[in-house]
Enzyme design. Structure first.
Site: not given
Ligand code: SF4
Length: 358
Positions: A25, A37, A80-81, A120, A138
């Site tokens: 941010r 994201e 993180l997968g 998205y 989301d």
């Protein structure tokens, strides 16, 4: 279902006053916003922060991502997968680099054409980074809007998601003066997400007294915040019992690469077989590959849950006199450098602590 102008303004004001200070941010860079994201899909913010900083510092530009060797890329994502996310990011970066671009395009339609970018992500990047009035719905946003409008239908359904997207589109279309300010659009998207994360929370009682929509929320008025949103039960996951072998000798440790396609593609793993084998069965199984166990220790059983299946893991740490050349293995000194899926990474740590002691 319409979001009133006053409600939109109240949400943006609330966001500006309450937003968390997060690294993505502090930037307007579409590349960084895109990374955040993608990382935030399926992963908690607290986990993402360190990964984001590490990834951004290692690969500060789209070109760096495009040029990154695969093993290094997977190592940066390790833990993180959902590794297809980072592979798709690299595909997208390479596509853009091949077309002479050094960042993401400032167009929802162009974003949507890129590899690995769906509605998205296109909505999130275009609205947050460029102030383009497009919805990004989301799980947090679905929950907030379902409660705001007391939607009784299943929020897993595509129809409900579409309805929410239409609602946001109508809000933008009805307030062109507000949308002329790109920071309004950016804050509106992030405000919806932040409200879902901090106030209209998924588990536990929503903090309606702190909500900018507390006076207009239908679920609150109907005393239905604990039954909305409705979510149908997900399909049961298939459970696969597996026995995993972490075999080491004085020089090497068994490690093999997963296939290029499918679950956890291209990551490294310990050899394993389906079913749970006891010590004796395991010794015989290993002998078929020419491995004679000198010492065997059972590590803690674990279950690793994927979207559609569960690995029920029984793990043996095996000291062998010698690992034959025909068995895939890596030098012990390089063992920490390989990208392992989370299911195996805990076992790597356990193995390393024990092997050092031996
Ligand atoms: S009033 Fe409560 S239930 Fe309604 S949107 Fe706000 S936090 Fe969620």
């Amino acid at each position: 279902m319409d979001i009133a102008r006053d409600s939109a303004l109240a949400l943006v004001q609330w966001y500006e006053e309450n937003k968390r200070d997060l690294p993505w941010r502090r930037t307007g860079d579409p590349y960084e916003i895109w990374i955040s994201e993608i990382m935030l899909q399926q992963t908690r913010i607290e986990t993402v922060i360190d990964y984001f900083l590490r990834f951004r510092d290692a690969l500060p530009s789209l070109k760096d991502l495009a040029d990154c060797p695969e093993d290094r890329l997977l190592k940066l994502w390790e833990g993180l997968g959902y590794y297809s996310r980072v592979r798709n990011m690299q595909k997208c970066a390479r596509y853009l680099a091949d077309h002479g671009r050094d960042n993401l395009p400032a167009s929802y339609e162009e974003l949507l054409k890129l590899p690995g970018i769906g509605p998205y992500t296109a909505g999130a990047v275009s609205s947050i980074a460029f102030g383009i009035p497009r919805p990004a719905v989301d799980g947090n946003v679905l929950r907030v809007l379902a409660r705001l409008f007391a939607v009784q239908e299943d929020i897993r359904s595509t129809a409900v998601k579409r309805t929410m997207e239409d609602t946001i589109n109508r809000c933008y279309a009805g307030n062109p003066d507000l949308c002329a300010d790109s920071s309004f659009v950016s804050s509106f998207t992030q405000g919806l997400m932040e409200l879902g994360a901090l106030v209209c929370i998924p588990n536990g009682i929503p903090r309606c007294a702190q909500c900018p929509w507390g006076s207009v929320c239908l679920a609150r008025a109907q005393d239905a915040v604990d039954t909305i949103p409705f979510r149908s039960a997900s399909k049961e996951r298939r459970v696969i019992p597996m026995t995993v072998f972490i075999v080491y000798d004085g020089l090497r440790i068994t490690l093999q690469r997963r296939p290029e396609k499918g679950l956890l593609a291209g990551l490294y793993e310990f050899p394993h077989t389906e079913g749970h084998l006891d010590a004796e069965e395991s010794r015989k199984y290993l002998q078929r590959s020419g491995i004679s166990a000198v010492h065997m220790e059972a590590l803690q059983d674990r279950k690793h849950v994927f979207t559609h299946l569960v690995w029920d893991l029984k793990v043996w740490l095996v000291q062998a006199a010698h690992i034959p050349d025909s068995v895939p293995a890596v030098p012990l000194a390089e063992f920490p450098d390989y990208a392992l899926p989370a299911a195996f990474d805990e076992y790597r740590k356990a193995a390393m602590s024990r092997i050092v002691v031996c």
